[in-house]
Enzyme design. Structure first.
Site, PDB file in Angstrom:
ATOM      1  N   SER A   1     -14.238 -23.608 -12.564  1.00 19.88           N
ATOM      2  CA  SER A   1     -13.212 -23.678 -11.643  1.00 19.88           C
ATOM      3  C   SER A   1     -12.292 -22.349 -12.178  1.00 19.88           C
ATOM      4  CB  SER A   1     -12.630 -24.349 -11.484  1.00 19.88           C
ATOM      5  OG  SER A   1     -11.785 -24.130 -10.353  1.00 19.88           O
TER       6      SER A   1
ATOM      7  N   TYR B   1      -5.725 -30.507 -13.425  1.00 22.94           N
ATOM      8  CA  TYR B   1      -7.197 -30.469 -13.489  1.00 22.94           C
ATOM      9  C   TYR B   1      -6.997 -28.873 -13.551  1.00 22.94           C
ATOM     10  CZ  TYR B   1     -11.061 -28.971  -9.645  1.00 22.94           C
ATOM     11  OH  TYR B   1     -12.676 -28.094  -9.562  1.00 22.94           O
TER      12      TYR B   1
END
Length: 251
Positions: free
Chosen positions: A144, A157
């Site tokens: 990501s 995250y």
């Protein structure tokens, strides 16, 4: 075996209910893929995903797999590879967590880290060894852009994805020349169940767009894929901003 364009005939998805993974599976099935393994926690959603893919023509199997049970990964994934060569492993599991809640509840933050990083390291190493033993294959790791630089809004995250991204890059270097191709995919904000209800960021994308980028990356044997491609430039600029200035951004 893969065709001349690098597309797989057989596919193992780790995270069998992932919308990105299923979009990728559909796209590859339309090209060449004839056998699909969906690995994930047993659930109606996993069975539904398998049933929907079967309507497209391939043999689709489900296998019970839990990222949080690394001691079982070798046995579980070994059974899949024992059935025959796997041309591509797509590591697509992960959880977003709830930043505000997870800061207050460290155990929840640890679960994010264990799922997104520890579990992924285990599954990737087991898969990589199996691919190397058979002498060919691709390992595609969904990372990501959140891992490019810690943001106040999602640093738990983001840190887990940063660790996974660096690990996957190193694994790719370790496997260079063995016949195993490692590709890291860095999507931006993806409109999906995982991000439902969150404010959308610029350059948001879709599972289908990520799937298209994965196919193109396989054909090119890319090592890193950004989705959309413009994020490569954006994140390069953000990564080099002075920290004091970066903190003032609404991110």
């Amino acid at each position: 075996m893969k065709d001349a364009f690098g597309l797989p005939q057989s596919l193992l998805v780790l995270g069998g209910t992932s919308e990105i993974a299923l979009a990728t599976a559909r796209r590859l099935i339309a090209r060449r893929t004839r056998t699909v393994w969906l690995a994930g926690r047993p659930s109606p959603a996993l069975e539904k995903a398998a049933s929907e893919l079967r309507t497209l023509g391939p043999d689709v199997h489900t296998v019970a797999f839990d990222a949080l049970e690394p001691d079982a990964h070798e046995a579980v994934l070994g059974k899949v590879f024992a059935e025959g060569d796997v041309d591509m492993v797509l590591l697509a599991f992960g959880i977003l967590g709830d930043q505000a809640h997870d800061e207050r509840e460290p155990a929840a933050a640890v679960r994010v880290a264990q799922t997104n990083y520890t579990g992924a390291v285990s599954a990737a190493l087991v898969s990589a060894r199996a691919l190397q033993t058979q002498g060919h294959g691709s390992l595609v790791v969904l990372s990501s852009v959140a891992g490019e630089r810690a943001r106040r809004a999602n640093f738990i995250y983001g840190s887990s994805k940063a660790g996974l991204d660096v690990f996957a890059q190193g694994l790719g270097d370790a496997l260079h020349g063995t016949g195993v191709h490692v590709m890291v995919v860095r999507p931006g904000f993806v409109r999906s169940r995982m991000t439902a209800g969150l404010p959308e960021t610029p350059l948001a994308t879709t599972p289908e767009a990520v799937a298209t980028a994965i196919e193109l990356g396989l054909r090119r044997r890319s090592e890193t894929v950004w989705v959309p491609g413009a994020l490569r430039v954006v994140m390069s600029a953000l990564r080099h901003l002075p920290r004091g200035l970066f903190r003032r951004l609404p991110v």
